[in-house]
Scaffold this motif. Structure first.
Motif, mmCIF file in Angstrom:
data_model
loop_
_atom_site.group_PDB
_atom_site.id
_atom_site.type_symbol
_atom_site.label_atom_id
_atom_site.label_comp_id
_atom_site.label_asym_id
_atom_site.label_seq_id
_atom_site.Cartn_x
_atom_site.Cartn_y
_atom_site.Cartn_z
ATOM 1 N N SER A 185 23.199 -45.966 17.031
ATOM 2 C CA SER A 185 24.291 -45.175 17.606
ATOM 3 C C SER A 185 25.404 -44.996 16.580
ATOM 4 O O SER A 185 25.423 -45.645 15.531
ATOM 5 C CB SER A 185 24.833 -45.851 18.873
ATOM 6 O OG SER A 185 25.105 -47.214 18.626
ATOM 7 N N ARG A 186 26.341 -44.097 16.900
ATOM 8 C CA ARG A 186 27.474 -43.798 16.025
ATOM 9 C C ARG A 186 28.773 -44.116 16.771
ATOM 10 O O ARG A 186 28.987 -43.650 17.899
ATOM 11 C CB ARG A 186 27.439 -42.325 15.620
ATOM 12 C CG ARG A 186 28.597 -41.884 14.736
ATOM 13 C CD ARG A 186 28.407 -40.460 14.254
ATOM 14 N NE ARG A 186 28.174 -39.547 15.363
ATOM 15 C CZ ARG A 186 27.304 -38.530 15.316
ATOM 16 N NH1 ARG A 186 26.596 -38.299 14.239
ATOM 17 N NH2 ARG A 186 27.151 -37.730 16.365
ATOM 18 N N VAL A 187 29.647 -44.903 16.147
ATOM 19 C CA VAL A 187 30.883 -45.337 16.796
ATOM 20 C C VAL A 187 31.857 -44.169 16.900
ATOM 21 O O VAL A 187 32.163 -43.506 15.906
ATOM 22 C CB VAL A 187 31.530 -46.509 16.028
ATOM 23 C CG1 VAL A 187 32.846 -46.920 16.691
ATOM 24 C CG2 VAL A 187 30.575 -47.704 15.968
ATOM 25 N N ASP A 188 32.350 -43.956 18.128
ATOM 26 C CA ASP A 188 33.310 -42.872 18.367
ATOM 27 C C ASP A 188 34.727 -43.393 18.590
ATOM 28 O O ASP A 188 35.699 -42.710 18.271
ATOM 29 C CB ASP A 188 32.891 -42.066 19.604
ATOM 30 C CG ASP A 188 32.411 -40.668 19.245
ATOM 31 O OD1 ASP A 188 32.308 -40.370 18.038
ATOM 32 O OD2 ASP A 188 32.121 -39.876 20.156
ATOM 33 N N TYR A 242 26.873 -43.329 25.921
ATOM 34 C CA TYR A 242 27.525 -44.343 25.089
ATOM 35 C C TYR A 242 27.041 -45.759 25.380
ATOM 36 O O TYR A 242 26.626 -46.073 26.499
ATOM 37 C CB TYR A 242 29.043 -44.284 25.274
ATOM 38 C CG TYR A 242 29.672 -43.107 24.579
ATOM 39 C CD1 TYR A 242 30.035 -43.172 23.244
ATOM 40 C CD2 TYR A 242 29.858 -41.903 25.257
ATOM 41 C CE1 TYR A 242 30.593 -42.085 22.590
ATOM 42 C CE2 TYR A 242 30.410 -40.806 24.610
ATOM 43 C CZ TYR A 242 30.772 -40.903 23.279
ATOM 44 O OH TYR A 242 31.317 -39.819 22.631
ATOM 45 N N TYR A 302 29.803 -52.147 22.229
ATOM 46 C CA TYR A 302 29.496 -53.251 21.332
ATOM 47 C C TYR A 302 30.776 -54.036 21.056
ATOM 48 O O TYR A 302 31.858 -53.448 20.961
ATOM 49 C CB TYR A 302 28.953 -52.761 19.991
ATOM 50 C CG TYR A 302 27.590 -52.110 20.052
ATOM 51 C CD1 TYR A 302 26.430 -52.871 19.948
ATOM 52 C CD2 TYR A 302 27.465 -50.734 20.192
ATOM 53 C CE1 TYR A 302 25.175 -52.274 19.994
ATOM 54 C CE2 TYR A 302 26.226 -50.128 20.240
ATOM 55 C CZ TYR A 302 25.082 -50.902 20.141
ATOM 56 O OH TYR A 302 23.862 -50.303 20.194
ATOM 57 N N ALA A 311 29.897 -46.552 21.207
ATOM 58 C CA ALA A 311 29.059 -45.867 20.225
ATOM 59 C C ALA A 311 28.125 -44.889 20.928
ATOM 60 O O ALA A 311 27.453 -45.245 21.903
ATOM 61 C CB ALA A 311 28.250 -46.886 19.425
ATOM 62 N N GLU A 312 28.108 -43.672 20.434
ATOM 63 C CA GLU A 312 27.270 -42.628 21.019
ATOM 64 C C GLU A 312 25.816 -42.806 20.584
ATOM 65 O O GLU A 312 25.523 -42.941 19.395
ATOM 66 C CB GLU A 312 27.772 -41.256 20.563
ATOM 67 C CG GLU A 312 26.977 -40.087 21.116
ATOM 68 C CD GLU A 312 27.378 -38.770 20.494
ATOM 69 O OE1 GLU A 312 26.862 -37.729 20.955
ATOM 70 O OE2 GLU A 312 28.194 -38.769 19.547
ATOM 71 N N VAL A 328 28.265 -46.414 11.882
ATOM 72 C CA VAL A 328 27.067 -46.508 12.704
ATOM 73 C C VAL A 328 26.756 -47.949 13.092
ATOM 74 O O VAL A 328 27.178 -48.896 12.431
ATOM 75 C CB VAL A 328 25.839 -45.904 11.978
ATOM 76 C CG1 VAL A 328 26.040 -44.419 11.721
ATOM 77 C CG2 VAL A 328 25.531 -46.653 10.678
ATOM 78 N N VAL A 329 26.017 -48.064 14.189
ATOM 79 C CA VAL A 329 25.454 -49.346 14.611
ATOM 80 C C VAL A 329 23.964 -49.285 14.307
ATOM 81 O O VAL A 329 23.287 -48.319 14.686
ATOM 82 C CB VAL A 329 25.679 -49.597 16.115
ATOM 83 C CG1 VAL A 329 25.100 -50.946 16.514
ATOM 84 C CG2 VAL A 329 27.163 -49.528 16.457
ATOM 85 N N VAL A 362 27.625 -53.119 12.213
ATOM 86 C CA VAL A 362 28.457 -51.910 12.160
ATOM 87 C C VAL A 362 28.937 -51.705 10.725
ATOM 88 O O VAL A 362 29.631 -52.572 10.176
ATOM 89 C CB VAL A 362 29.664 -52.023 13.108
ATOM 90 C CG1 VAL A 362 30.521 -50.760 13.034
ATOM 91 C CG2 VAL A 362 29.208 -52.262 14.540
ATOM 92 N N ASP A 373 30.096 -41.431 8.627
ATOM 93 C CA ASP A 373 29.894 -41.963 9.978
ATOM 94 C C ASP A 373 29.932 -43.493 9.979
ATOM 95 O O ASP A 373 29.431 -44.141 9.048
ATOM 96 C CB ASP A 373 28.539 -41.522 10.534
ATOM 97 C CG ASP A 373 28.500 -40.051 10.903
ATOM 98 O OD1 ASP A 373 29.582 -39.433 10.973
ATOM 99 O OD2 ASP A 373 27.393 -39.525 11.132
#
Length: 246
Positions: free
Chosen positions: A173-176, A40, A43, A62-63, A76-77, A89, A74
């Protein structure tokens, strides 16, 4: 004499188990943090363009993923040079090959299907900017902010090459989850299931479980020694007290 032997054996066993618990706890605690640092990235979101899902000042986790893993819905960043070349984002609402437009009955349409976007408050969808129906080029993504009326997203770049879409390779990356304030995991996006697969959450819950379990084991194992010593002293005093004769 035998009671003393059993007590000593119990004490040694307790100390051994305590040490094992502390060692295992350290592995889980430190390993969880190390795992999280590898998977991760944090941000800080500077604007309200993703409100109410994420608001200005929120700290998100973010993964790290490859752009090929991104699915509809999704958050995303990404970094796009023509958008300012800084981490941004947004939410993916359409992928390569999709036909996307807005609005039909106040709703986003993808491949002719109205999408019920649960993350947008009631009434706000009607304020969404009109989007002429476009076909997203292969290998690219159409991105919108959840705060539709003011977000500078793909709708603000429709006149650019590729109709305001962003290459999958631009995704970092993808925000979790929202880590601060502690709002927790983002809700899984609904409304896109009929269009194809949606992403599964990353391993954040497992990482947090490892960290918490490790902390409990370290604290519990570390507390055993003082607690056992105090209990032993209390039993010793009780044995030493004279017994009255009636």
């Amino acid at each position: 004499m035998s009671g003393t032997v059993r007590t000593d054996e119990g004490s040694r066993l307790g100390n051994a188990l305590s040490g094992l618990a502390v060692a295992l706890g350290c592995v889980l605690f430190l390993g969880g943090f190390a795992w999280g640092a590898v998977v991760y990235k944090p941000y800080t979101v500077p604007t309200d363009s993703m409100s109410p899902t994420i608001v200005a000042g929120d700290r998100v986790l973010a993964e790290r993923i490859d752009g090929s893993e991104v699915e509809r819905g999704d958050v995303v960043v990404f970094r796009q040079e023509s958008w300012g070349d800084m981490p941004l984002v947004k939410r993916v609402v359409a992928i390569g090959g999709d036909k996307v437009g807005c609005c039909t009955d106040g709703k986003l349409t993808v491949n002719g299907k109205q999408v019920d976007e649960s993350y947008i408050p009631e009434g706000q969808a009607a304020e969404s900017k009109a989007i002429p129906t476009i076909t997203v080029p292969e290998g690219r993504l159409f991105l919108l902010g959840d705060e539709r009326s003011g977000s500078l997203d793909s709708t603000a770049h429709l006149t650019e090459a590729f109709s305001g879409t962003v290459a999958r390779s631009a995704v970092d990356s993808r925000v979790d989850a929202v880590a601060w304030p502690m709002d927790g995991m983002l809700a899984r996006p609904t409304g896109f299931e009929e269009l194809g697969p949606i992403s599964s959450p990353g391993p954040l819950r497992l990482i947090m479980l490892a960290v918490v379990a490790g902390a409990v084991l370290v604290l519990g194992g570390g507390a055993y020694g003082p607690v056992a010593k105090r209990l032993a002293e209390r039993r010793s005093r009780q044995r030493a007290e004279p017994v009255g004769v009636g």
